[in-house]
Design a protein around this motif. Structure first.
Motif, mmCIF file in Angstrom:
data_model
loop_
_atom_site.group_PDB
_atom_site.id
_atom_site.type_symbol
_atom_site.label_atom_id
_atom_site.label_comp_id
_atom_site.label_asym_id
_atom_site.label_seq_id
_atom_site.Cartn_x
_atom_site.Cartn_y
_atom_site.Cartn_z
ATOM 1 N N PHE A 207 24.916 -3.858 -15.496
ATOM 2 C CA PHE A 207 24.932 -4.532 -16.790
ATOM 3 C C PHE A 207 23.803 -4.016 -17.680
ATOM 4 C CE2 PHE A 207 23.481 -8.185 -19.411
ATOM 5 C CZ PHE A 207 24.652 -8.455 -20.112
ATOM 6 N N THR A 208 22.598 -3.952 -17.144
ATOM 7 C CA THR A 208 21.462 -3.492 -17.948
ATOM 8 C C THR A 208 21.563 -1.992 -18.235
ATOM 9 O OG1 THR A 208 20.147 -3.267 -15.922
ATOM 10 C CG2 THR A 208 19.920 -5.325 -17.154
ATOM 11 N N ALA A 209 22.081 -1.218 -17.277
ATOM 12 C CA ALA A 209 22.250 0.221 -17.511
ATOM 13 C C ALA A 209 23.251 0.506 -18.616
ATOM 14 C CB ALA A 209 22.701 0.907 -16.219
ATOM 15 N N SER A 210 24.188 -0.435 -18.833
ATOM 16 C CA SER A 210 25.185 -0.281 -19.896
ATOM 17 C C SER A 210 24.710 -0.854 -21.227
ATOM 18 C CB SER A 210 26.489 -0.971 -19.492
ATOM 19 O OG SER A 210 27.006 -0.408 -18.301
ATOM 20 N N GLY A 211 23.442 -1.232 -21.266
ATOM 21 C CA GLY A 211 22.878 -1.741 -22.506
ATOM 22 C C GLY A 211 22.817 -3.245 -22.594
ATOM 23 N N GLY A 212 23.125 -3.934 -21.496
ATOM 24 C CA GLY A 212 23.086 -5.387 -21.508
ATOM 25 C C GLY A 212 21.671 -5.930 -21.540
ATOM 26 N N ASP A 213 21.514 -7.079 -22.161
ATOM 27 C CA ASP A 213 20.212 -7.737 -22.279
ATOM 28 C C ASP A 213 19.831 -8.327 -20.920
ATOM 29 O OD1 ASP A 213 18.054 -9.379 -22.781
ATOM 30 O OD2 ASP A 213 18.884 -10.257 -24.612
ATOM 31 N N PRO A 214 18.723 -7.897 -20.321
ATOM 32 C CA PRO A 214 18.344 -8.436 -19.011
ATOM 33 C C PRO A 214 18.110 -9.944 -19.031
ATOM 34 C CG PRO A 214 16.573 -7.096 -19.943
ATOM 35 C CD PRO A 214 17.787 -6.861 -20.779
ATOM 36 N N ASP A 215 17.710 -10.497 -20.171
ATOM 37 C CA ASP A 215 17.509 -11.939 -20.255
ATOM 38 C C ASP A 215 18.829 -12.690 -20.090
ATOM 39 O OD1 ASP A 215 14.791 -11.696 -20.597
ATOM 40 O OD2 ASP A 215 14.870 -11.798 -22.781
ATOM 41 N N ILE A 216 19.916 -12.107 -20.611
ATOM 42 C CA ILE A 216 21.230 -12.726 -20.435
ATOM 43 C C ILE A 216 21.622 -12.692 -18.965
ATOM 44 C CG2 ILE A 216 23.695 -12.468 -20.905
ATOM 45 C CD1 ILE A 216 23.009 -11.573 -23.715
ATOM 46 N N ALA A 217 21.392 -11.537 -18.326
ATOM 47 C CA ALA A 217 21.722 -11.414 -16.907
ATOM 48 C C ALA A 217 20.968 -12.455 -16.076
ATOM 49 C CB ALA A 217 21.408 -10.007 -16.409
ATOM 50 N N LEU A 218 19.691 -12.624 -16.356
ATOM 51 C CA LEU A 218 18.897 -13.595 -15.608
ATOM 52 C C LEU A 218 19.360 -15.020 -15.883
ATOM 53 C CD1 LEU A 218 15.310 -12.073 -15.942
ATOM 54 C CD2 LEU A 218 16.763 -12.155 -13.900
ATOM 55 N N ALA A 219 19.750 -15.300 -17.130
ATOM 56 C CA ALA A 219 20.231 -16.639 -17.471
ATOM 57 C C ALA A 219 21.515 -16.972 -16.722
ATOM 58 C CB ALA A 219 20.451 -16.754 -18.975
ATOM 59 N N LEU A 220 22.342 -15.959 -16.497
ATOM 60 C CA LEU A 220 23.602 -16.159 -15.785
ATOM 61 C C LEU A 220 23.411 -16.221 -14.277
ATOM 62 C CD1 LEU A 220 26.031 -13.729 -17.648
ATOM 63 C CD2 LEU A 220 26.135 -16.221 -17.632
ATOM 64 N N ILE A 221 22.594 -15.318 -13.760
ATOM 65 C CA ILE A 221 22.466 -15.171 -12.320
ATOM 66 C C ILE A 221 21.504 -16.179 -11.710
ATOM 67 C CG2 ILE A 221 21.635 -13.613 -10.511
ATOM 68 C CD1 ILE A 221 24.414 -12.984 -11.639
ATOM 69 N N GLY A 222 20.413 -16.447 -12.421
ATOM 70 C CA GLY A 222 19.398 -17.328 -11.870
ATOM 71 C C GLY A 222 19.636 -18.789 -12.189
ATOM 72 N N VAL A 223 18.789 -19.628 -11.643
ATOM 73 C CA VAL A 223 18.747 -21.036 -12.026
ATOM 74 C C VAL A 223 17.364 -21.326 -12.599
ATOM 75 C CG1 VAL A 223 20.502 -21.825 -10.396
ATOM 76 C CG2 VAL A 223 18.119 -21.735 -9.670
ATOM 77 N N PHE A 224 17.306 -22.269 -13.517
ATOM 78 C CA PHE A 224 16.077 -22.588 -14.227
ATOM 79 C C PHE A 224 15.873 -24.098 -14.221
ATOM 80 C CE2 PHE A 224 17.496 -18.534 -15.754
ATOM 81 C CZ PHE A 224 16.334 -17.798 -15.938
ATOM 82 N N PRO A 225 14.618 -24.545 -14.281
ATOM 83 C CA PRO A 225 14.380 -25.987 -14.298
ATOM 84 C C PRO A 225 15.174 -26.719 -15.372
ATOM 85 C CG PRO A 225 12.309 -24.829 -13.941
ATOM 86 C CD PRO A 225 13.352 -23.775 -14.224
ATOM 87 N N SER A 226 15.332 -26.101 -16.546
ATOM 88 C CA SER A 226 16.036 -26.778 -17.645
ATOM 89 C C SER A 226 17.487 -27.074 -17.304
ATOM 90 C CB SER A 226 15.965 -25.934 -18.924
ATOM 91 O OG SER A 226 16.615 -24.692 -18.750
ATOM 92 N N TYR A 227 18.102 -26.241 -16.455
ATOM 93 C CA TYR A 227 19.489 -26.491 -16.071
ATOM 94 C C TYR A 227 19.593 -27.796 -15.274
ATOM 95 C CZ TYR A 227 20.363 -21.486 -17.103
ATOM 96 O OH TYR A 227 20.472 -20.250 -17.694
ATOM 97 N N LEU A 228 18.788 -27.892 -14.223
ATOM 98 C CA LEU A 228 18.820 -29.102 -13.397
ATOM 99 C C LEU A 228 18.368 -30.313 -14.199
ATOM 100 C CD1 LEU A 228 19.310 -30.364 -10.636
ATOM 101 C CD2 LEU A 228 16.942 -29.833 -10.038
ATOM 102 N N GLU A 229 17.378 -30.127 -15.062
ATOM 103 C CA GLU A 229 16.889 -31.245 -15.875
ATOM 104 C C GLU A 229 17.980 -31.798 -16.785
ATOM 105 O OE1 GLU A 229 13.581 -29.312 -17.642
ATOM 106 O OE2 GLU A 229 12.275 -29.584 -15.894
ATOM 107 N N ALA A 230 18.906 -30.949 -17.237
ATOM 108 C CA ALA A 230 20.008 -31.429 -18.071
ATOM 109 C C ALA A 230 20.879 -32.408 -17.293
ATOM 110 C CB ALA A 230 20.844 -30.253 -18.570
ATOM 111 N N ALA A 231 21.168 -32.090 -16.024
ATOM 112 C CA ALA A 231 21.972 -32.997 -15.201
ATOM 113 C C ALA A 231 21.204 -34.273 -14.875
ATOM 114 C CB ALA A 231 22.395 -32.296 -13.921
ATOM 115 N N LEU A 232 19.940 -34.138 -14.528
ATOM 116 C CA LEU A 232 19.142 -35.324 -14.212
ATOM 117 C C LEU A 232 18.991 -36.227 -15.418
ATOM 118 C CD1 LEU A 232 16.391 -33.618 -12.020
ATOM 119 C CD2 LEU A 232 18.231 -35.118 -11.225
ATOM 120 N N ASP A 233 18.864 -35.632 -16.604
ATOM 121 C CA ASP A 233 18.780 -36.424 -17.831
ATOM 122 C C ASP A 233 20.091 -37.160 -18.088
ATOM 123 O OD1 ASP A 233 17.335 -37.103 -20.415
ATOM 124 O OD2 ASP A 233 19.154 -36.152 -21.206
#
Length: 267
Positions: A207-233
């Motif tokens: 994805f990044t070699a084809s010009g994709g934004d690495p931040d988008i890849a990380l947002a899709l592949i990883g998990v972040f505190p804000s994701y879980l916090e949305a469900a807990l909220d």
């Protein structure tokens, strides 16, 4: 909580060993989580064979299951709980990002259009709120808790595709009911990042070699505190507590929760 070094199952973890507020811990070997089981090979994976799985709950969509069907050991009971069914069937909703990771990472231009500029984080927040409030999600997590409370269930593994979002929320609900504190819940939720990034490394690199934004890849592949916090909220706003969410939102009676605790908490 223990990462299990399987060779044919990605992101395999045992919730056993998780520390609880009263000083006790979750019993090992009874409740496990992972990514999809389409490559499971017990002959090549004695670590998984030794788990003695009896029940598997698949949280994926119809399309995900059709494209990559689980491979299960003989005698294992398979239950399907399509967490995202309601969201997929909503006329106003496109396929949630949680269910189309591979498609999005194959096309940087499409990913940028739909997920750039912080849109990915917003979309995942919406998905996580639906894990709490949609009927299909509630039915799926009700099944998970009901099965885990059954003394005849045996070792149970629940999973989605990557084993991070739908599966992550299931783990959070279980550990919260068993008495884990907020720090433990978040630590277990975030602990999958290394395994998920490893599993999807070739896709991220392409994805990044084809010009994709690495931040988008990380947002899709990883998990972040804000994701879980949305469900807990969402739980806090709608129900006030995890116990009320489980009782009123999931429809799981108190006696089932007590049976689950009795089975999964080490004395």
């Amino acid at each position: 909580m223990t990462a299990i070094p399987a060779t044919t199952v990605a992101n395999l973890r045992d919730l056993g060993g998780a520390k609880l507020c009263d000083g006790r811990a979750v019993r090992p070997g009874l409740v496990l989580r992972s990514g999809q089981l389409d490559r499971l090979d017990l002959g090549a994976d004695p670590v998984v064979a030794a788990l003695g799985l009896r029940t598997v709950i698949d949280f994926r969509t119809d399309v995900e299951r059709s494209d990559h069907p689980d491979r299960l050991p003989a005698g294992v009971r398979l239950l399907v709980g399509d967490v995202l069914a309601d969201k997929m069937n909503s006329a106003a909703t496109k396929t949630p990002a949680a269910a189309q990771l591979k498609d999005l990472l194959s096309n940087p231009a499409v990913a940028e259009e739909h997920l750039g500029g912080g849109k990915a984080q917003a979309l995942f927040g919406d998905v996580y709120r639906s894990l709490v409030n949609s009927g299909s999600a509630q039915a799926s997590y009700r099944m998970l808790l009901t099965e885990l409370a059954d003394p005849d269930c045996g070792p149970l593994l629940f999973h989605c595709t990557a084993g991070k979002d739908r599966t992550g929320w299931g783990a959070t609900v279980i550990l919260s009911l068993l008495g884990a504190d907020d720090e433990t819940l978040m630590a277990e939720y975030l602990s999958v990042n290394a395994a998920v990034k490893h599993a999807f490394a070739p896709m991220i690199e392409g994805f990044t070699a084809s010009g994709g934004d690495p931040d988008i890849a990380l947002a899709l592949i990883g998990v972040f505190p804000s994701y879980l916090e949305a469900a807990l909220d969402e739980v806090s706003t709608r129900y006030g507590s995890m116990e009320k969410y489980v009782r009123e939102g999931l429809g799981v009676p108190d006696e089932t929760v007590e049976a689950l605790r009795g089975r999964l908490v080490a004395a």
